[in-house]
Design a protein around this motif. Structure first.
Motif, mmCIF file in Angstrom:
data_model
loop_
_atom_site.group_PDB
_atom_site.id
_atom_site.type_symbol
_atom_site.label_atom_id
_atom_site.label_comp_id
_atom_site.label_asym_id
_atom_site.label_seq_id
_atom_site.Cartn_x
_atom_site.Cartn_y
_atom_site.Cartn_z
ATOM 1 N N ASN A 237 0.789 -1.237 0.000
ATOM 2 C CA ASN A 237 0.000 0.000 0.000
ATOM 3 C C ASN A 237 0.820 1.285 0.000
ATOM 4 O O ASN A 237 0.251 2.365 -0.176
ATOM 5 N N GLN A 238 2.143 1.195 0.179
ATOM 6 C CA GLN A 238 2.967 2.408 0.203
ATOM 7 C C GLN A 238 4.283 2.172 -0.528
ATOM 8 O O GLN A 238 4.835 1.063 -0.482
ATOM 9 N N VAL A 239 4.787 3.232 -1.173
ATOM 10 C CA VAL A 239 6.119 3.186 -1.772
ATOM 11 C C VAL A 239 6.868 4.457 -1.379
ATOM 12 O O VAL A 239 6.282 5.394 -0.831
ATOM 13 N N PHE A 240 8.142 4.469 -1.677
ATOM 14 C CA PHE A 240 9.009 5.631 -1.456
ATOM 15 C C PHE A 240 9.537 6.057 -2.813
ATOM 16 O O PHE A 240 10.198 5.283 -3.506
ATOM 17 N N THR A 241 9.236 7.292 -3.210
ATOM 18 C CA THR A 241 9.625 7.744 -4.543
ATOM 19 C C THR A 241 9.873 9.252 -4.518
ATOM 20 O O THR A 241 9.761 9.890 -3.463
ATOM 21 N N THR A 242 10.202 9.819 -5.672
ATOM 22 C CA THR A 242 10.330 11.270 -5.743
ATOM 23 C C THR A 242 8.941 11.874 -5.944
ATOM 24 O O THR A 242 8.071 11.267 -6.568
ATOM 25 N N THR A 243 8.773 13.057 -5.430
ATOM 26 C CA THR A 243 7.481 13.731 -5.564
ATOM 27 C C THR A 243 7.155 13.972 -7.032
ATOM 28 O O THR A 243 6.005 13.802 -7.460
ATOM 29 N N ASN A 244 8.146 14.318 -7.816
ATOM 30 C CA ASN A 244 7.909 14.558 -9.245
ATOM 31 C C ASN A 244 7.430 13.310 -9.964
ATOM 32 O O ASN A 244 6.606 13.384 -10.883
ATOM 33 N N THR A 245 7.936 12.149 -9.550
ATOM 34 C CA THR A 245 7.510 10.898 -10.178
ATOM 35 C C THR A 245 6.020 10.662 -9.960
ATOM 36 O O THR A 245 5.288 10.319 -10.894
ATOM 37 N N LEU A 246 5.562 10.854 -8.737
ATOM 38 C CA LEU A 246 4.150 10.651 -8.445
ATOM 39 C C LEU A 246 3.289 11.707 -9.129
ATOM 40 O O LEU A 246 2.163 11.434 -9.556
ATOM 41 N N ARG A 247 3.816 12.917 -9.266
ATOM 42 C CA ARG A 247 3.072 13.974 -9.960
ATOM 43 C C ARG A 247 2.967 13.702 -11.459
ATOM 44 O O ARG A 247 1.996 14.097 -12.102
ATOM 45 N N ASN B 159 -11.392 7.565 -9.373
ATOM 46 C CA ASN B 159 -12.491 6.762 -9.906
ATOM 47 C C ASN B 159 -12.300 5.262 -9.695
ATOM 48 O O ASN B 159 -13.183 4.479 -10.038
ATOM 49 N N MET B 160 -11.150 4.891 -9.133
ATOM 50 C CA MET B 160 -10.902 3.476 -8.870
ATOM 51 C C MET B 160 -11.623 3.068 -7.576
ATOM 52 O O MET B 160 -11.351 3.626 -6.509
ATOM 53 N N PRO B 161 -12.527 2.088 -7.615
ATOM 54 C CA PRO B 161 -13.247 1.677 -6.412
ATOM 55 C C PRO B 161 -12.397 0.836 -5.461
ATOM 56 O O PRO B 161 -12.707 0.723 -4.278
ATOM 57 N N ALA B 162 -11.326 0.245 -5.960
ATOM 58 C CA ALA B 162 -10.439 -0.591 -5.136
ATOM 59 C C ALA B 162 -9.088 -0.710 -5.835
ATOM 60 O O ALA B 162 -8.943 -0.323 -6.996
ATOM 61 N N TRP B 163 -8.074 -1.225 -5.107
ATOM 62 C CA TRP B 163 -6.733 -1.434 -5.649
ATOM 63 C C TRP B 163 -6.119 -0.132 -6.179
ATOM 64 O O TRP B 163 -5.337 -0.127 -7.133
ATOM 65 N N GLN B 164 -6.470 0.990 -5.516
ATOM 66 C CA GLN B 164 -5.963 2.284 -5.977
ATOM 67 C C GLN B 164 -4.447 2.371 -5.895
ATOM 68 O O GLN B 164 -3.806 3.021 -6.724
ATOM 69 N N ASP B 165 -3.879 1.739 -4.868
ATOM 70 C CA ASP B 165 -2.428 1.800 -4.699
ATOM 71 C C ASP B 165 -1.716 1.048 -5.822
ATOM 72 O O ASP B 165 -0.854 1.600 -6.497
ATOM 73 N N MET B 166 -2.095 -0.215 -6.047
ATOM 74 C CA MET B 166 -1.422 -1.009 -7.066
ATOM 75 C C MET B 166 -1.580 -0.386 -8.458
ATOM 76 O O MET B 166 -0.636 -0.373 -9.249
ATOM 77 N N GLU B 167 -2.754 0.160 -8.739
ATOM 78 C CA GLU B 167 -2.977 0.785 -10.041
ATOM 79 C C GLU B 167 -2.057 1.981 -10.237
ATOM 80 O O GLU B 167 -1.548 2.217 -11.340
ATOM 81 N N THR B 168 -1.808 2.717 -9.162
ATOM 82 C CA THR B 168 -0.905 3.861 -9.237
ATOM 83 C C THR B 168 0.524 3.404 -9.464
ATOM 84 O O THR B 168 1.240 3.978 -10.296
ATOM 85 N N TRP B 169 0.968 2.385 -8.741
ATOM 86 C CA TRP B 169 2.332 1.879 -8.925
ATOM 87 C C TRP B 169 2.507 1.352 -10.356
ATOM 88 O O TRP B 169 3.569 1.542 -10.963
ATOM 89 N N TYR B 170 1.481 0.728 -10.875
ATOM 90 C CA TYR B 170 1.531 0.197 -12.241
ATOM 91 C C TYR B 170 1.725 1.335 -13.248
ATOM 92 O O TYR B 170 2.577 1.258 -14.141
ATOM 93 N N ARG B 171 0.944 2.405 -13.097
ATOM 94 C CA ARG B 171 1.054 3.535 -14.014
ATOM 95 C C ARG B 171 2.427 4.202 -13.932
ATOM 96 O O ARG B 171 2.978 4.654 -14.944
ATOM 97 N N ILE B 172 2.984 4.267 -12.726
ATOM 98 C CA ILE B 172 4.321 4.847 -12.569
ATOM 99 C C ILE B 172 5.360 4.023 -13.332
ATOM 100 O O ILE B 172 6.185 4.569 -14.077
ATOM 101 N N LEU B 173 5.318 2.714 -13.168
ATOM 102 C CA LEU B 173 6.295 1.847 -13.825
ATOM 103 C C LEU B 173 6.161 1.900 -15.342
ATOM 104 O O LEU B 173 7.171 1.880 -16.067
ATOM 105 N N VAL B 174 4.922 1.976 -15.832
ATOM 106 C CA VAL B 174 4.711 2.081 -17.280
ATOM 107 C C VAL B 174 5.195 3.432 -17.792
ATOM 108 O O VAL B 174 5.926 3.519 -18.782
#
Length: 226
Positions: free
Chosen positions: A159-169, A177-192
């Protein structure tokens, strides 16, 4: 030397006693160059008064109040928008850090020649019967380097990662709009988006508390409300 400011975001809603523990665990970090950003989702349990008081005691604490309850993802995004840190990481209001968490992440990041997209670790679990760390074999055999393809198999970062603020931005934070798995979906988008990799830090310093009577903060979103 603590040259990097680290932002820690904490979304909260009607869990004052748990929030106090979460905030104190960040205030007591061995790494002191922090800002603690709390976003309240319309609490009516004394949270606002507490935030007003504690922010006067510790100037590293800033907070934002939402008039309408809109969920944890939007709260995290408000914190992200207002973060000043070079690095950023999160904490749910019902969980807490062990005191070396931020220091370990910063030092590990600095030590790496090829920088990852983000760092992740395993969590300890707090149950009514005690606190349980991952067993030896899970720690040894846990996937130590991941790409977006690995998240199709499991949410290795949790549920948590450590990254640069610019990366998450760059990925515009969490999808409200994600009803669940919001964390994993965010990590996935970052890696892509970054076309990179994430690295595991063997430092079990995040305690996920499932012993209390409340729902997890991620479930307290607008999609779950009647």
């Amino acid at each position: 030397m603590e040259k990097f400011l680290v932002s820690v975001y904490i979304p909260t809603y009607n869990r004052l006693n748990l929030l106090k523990r979460a905030i104190e665990s960040v205030r007591k970090q061995s790494y002191k160059n922090l800002e603690i950003i709390i976003v309240d989702d319309g609490s009516k349990d004394g949270t606002v008064e507490y935030l007003e008081a504690i922010s006067k005691v510790d100037k590293r604490i800033i907070y934002f109040l939402k008039k309408k309850n809109t969920g944890a993802c939007e709260s995290r995004n408000i914190a992200l928008k207002n973060a000043s840190g070079y690095f950023i990481t999160g904490l749910d209001d019902d969980d807490y850090f062990l005191e070396n968490r931020i220091e370990k992440f910063v030092n590990f990041w600095i030590s790496l020649n090829k920088k990852p997209v983000f760092l992740y670790s395993l969590n300890a679990i707090k149950r009514e019967t005690g606190i349980y760390s991952p067993n030896f074999f899970k720690t040894i055999f846990y996937k130590k380097k991941i790409s977006y393809k690995d998240l199709r198999i499991a949410n290795y970062p949790g549920n948590q990662v450590f990254t640069t603020t610019n990366t998450l931005r760059e990925v515009e934070g969490f999808d409200v709009n994600m009803p669940a798995w919001q964390d994993m979906e965010t990590w996935y988008r970052i890696l892509v988006k970054k076309k990179g990799f994430a690295i595991f830090l063997n430092n079990c310093s995040y305690v996920c508390d499932i012993s209390h009577e409340h729902e997890r903060i991620t479930n307290l979103d607008r999609h779950k409300k009647a």
